[in-house]
Design a protein around this motif. Structure first.
Motif, PDB file in Angstrom:
ATOM      1  N   ASN A 112      -6.105   1.505   1.214  1.00  0.00           N
ATOM      2  CA  ASN A 112      -5.122   1.700   2.275  1.00  0.00           C
ATOM      3  C   ASN A 112      -5.824   2.250   3.512  1.00  0.00           C
ATOM      4  N   ASP A 152      -3.757  -7.122   2.047  1.00  0.00           N
ATOM      5  CA  ASP A 152      -2.855  -6.446   1.121  1.00  0.00           C
ATOM      6  C   ASP A 152      -2.857  -7.160  -0.229  1.00  0.00           C
ATOM      7  N   HIS A 155       0.817  -1.211   0.000  1.00  0.00           N
ATOM      8  CA  HIS A 155       0.000   0.000   0.000  1.00  0.00           C
ATOM      9  C   HIS A 155       0.852   1.264   0.000  1.00  0.00           C
TER      10      HIS A 155
END
Length: 390
Positions: A266, A240, A112
């Motif tokens: 994020n 993620d 991110h």
């Protein structure tokens, strides 16, 4: 290597059909037949027709000439390279080139923060043809996007000699390419790895009832900050993704899976969440600064805050043990995270004062971190409550 397949939907599909004067209910087979006639393709083999259509469509939309090449295939095998090289005379205008590609050596680590790259769009290319080629990759999110101008470097120039049929007979480099700059982050890679692993493990533990009850925890975030400098030493958001997925083009199936998990979001900078008990530090300091409490004063936590008839919140301790913490000073209240103590402290100073001190801490405003889509968060001021109709 397979040719590019195009999937167009919604308004984009309508515009595309309108561009070629095709009806909105045009079937796929009719569309293929239309382009088959347009490009004068004589083959009857549907597989061959689709491949030829893909190439011709790319040539038409991206442009092609003796000085402007078009990529037909990537990551081809050594055997294919050898065959084309041996039969170079049979493929005039076809050349083989080697290109560097982005590789994220640590996979999902800091995904991110780093972001990923993607093939340049037609609009981007048209706006900066002097900088990019039509098959270049550019930063899409994170550091890759924000520092694209620094990371990309400068292309070199090469003079090419070729025959009328497009066969290259000579190449001369007239300007050497310049490497892009190196971006150094404040992130400690080892600490980042520890933070990501701990975050993932705890999310899974919450889901599996490792902290008593089971909760449908879908994700979380964590940030590690140097209190002396404000530098971000680690910042993790879960779930993620692997930035390598975009190198060379991501598959539809993999992209849909990432999108379904909301893995691109994020949470550390773009999410806005209630801070929970950490906000008690703000309330405590505001109370001490304004004098509504002192370091020695003790407030009796009876478990249920009965100041108001319509809203009587409880201390977490009461929910577990059916009684309050009893008498606590501010240090004890912080130590035991006593809700009741801070209900009373907040009530004494009022929302305007508490809101003002929260702003002193930078809450409700953006930090200015060099990452995209940062949210400022929201403070529960009277103005905000009024907007929300509360």
């Amino acid at each position: 290597n397979e040719c590019t397949e195009y999937t167009i939907e919604g308004d984009t599909l309508k515009k595309w059909l309108s561009k070629y004067k095709l009806a909105e209910n045009t079937k796929v087979t009719d569309t293929i037949e239309y382009f088959k006639k347009k490009y004068e393709i004589t083959s009857e083999n549907l597989t061959d027709v689709r491949k030829i259509l893909s190439i011709r469509y790319e040539m038409t939309n991206k442009g092609y000439s003796s000085t402007k090449s078009l990529g037909l295939a990537e990551n081809v095998s050594r055997e294919i390279v050898a065959k084309i090289s041996e039969r170079n005379a049979d493929f005039p205008g076809v050349t083989i080139t080697t290109q560097s590609s982005r590789k994220y050596n640590y996979g999902t680590l800091a995904s991110h923060i780093l972001g990923y790259i993607g093939k340049i769009s037609e609009k981007e290319y048209n706006e900066e043809q002097d900088v990019y080629k039509n098959d270049d990759y550019v930063g899409r999110t994170g550091i890759e996007s924000l520092f694209e101008n620094y990371l990309r470097g400068t292309k070199g120039k090469e003079e090419i000699e070729m025959t009328v049929d497009g066969t290259v007979t000579g190449e001369t480099v007239t300007k050497e390419p310049e490497q892009g700059s190196t971006i150094v982050l404040t992130i400690d890679s080892k600490l980042q790895e520890v933070a990501e692993t701990a975050l993932k493990n705890n999310i899974e533990k919450i889901k599996n009832g490792g902290f008593s009850n089971r909760y449908d925890a879908k994700g979380g975030s964590v940030a590690v900050i140097d209190v002396h400098s404000g530098e971000i030493l680690a910042m993790a958001s879960y779930p993620d993704y692997d930035p390598n997925s975009w190198v060379g083009g991501i598959s539809v199936a993999e992209y849909n899976q990432i999108k379904e998990n909301n893995a691109l979001f994020n949470k550390a900078v773009s999410g806005s969440y209630a801070p929970g008990s950490i906000f008690k530090m703000v309330t405590a300091l505001a109370g001490l600064e304004t004098g509504v409490i002192s370091t020695n004063e003790k407030i009796n936590d009876t478990g249920i805050y009965t100041k108001y008839k319509d809203y009587q919140p409880r201390c977490w301790y009461y929910n577990s043990y059916h009684r309050g913490h009893g008498y606590l000073n501010v240090s004890g209240a912080i130590q035991h995270s006593c809700n009741y103590f801070f209900y009373e402290t907040g009530n004494r100073m009022g929302i305007n004062t508490l809101d003002k001190y929260a702003q002193y801490f930078g809450l409700g405003t953006k930090t200015g971190i060099e990452l995209p889509s940062e949210t400022s968060g929201t403070l529960a001021s009277p103005e905000v409550a009024k907007k929300l109709g509360e």
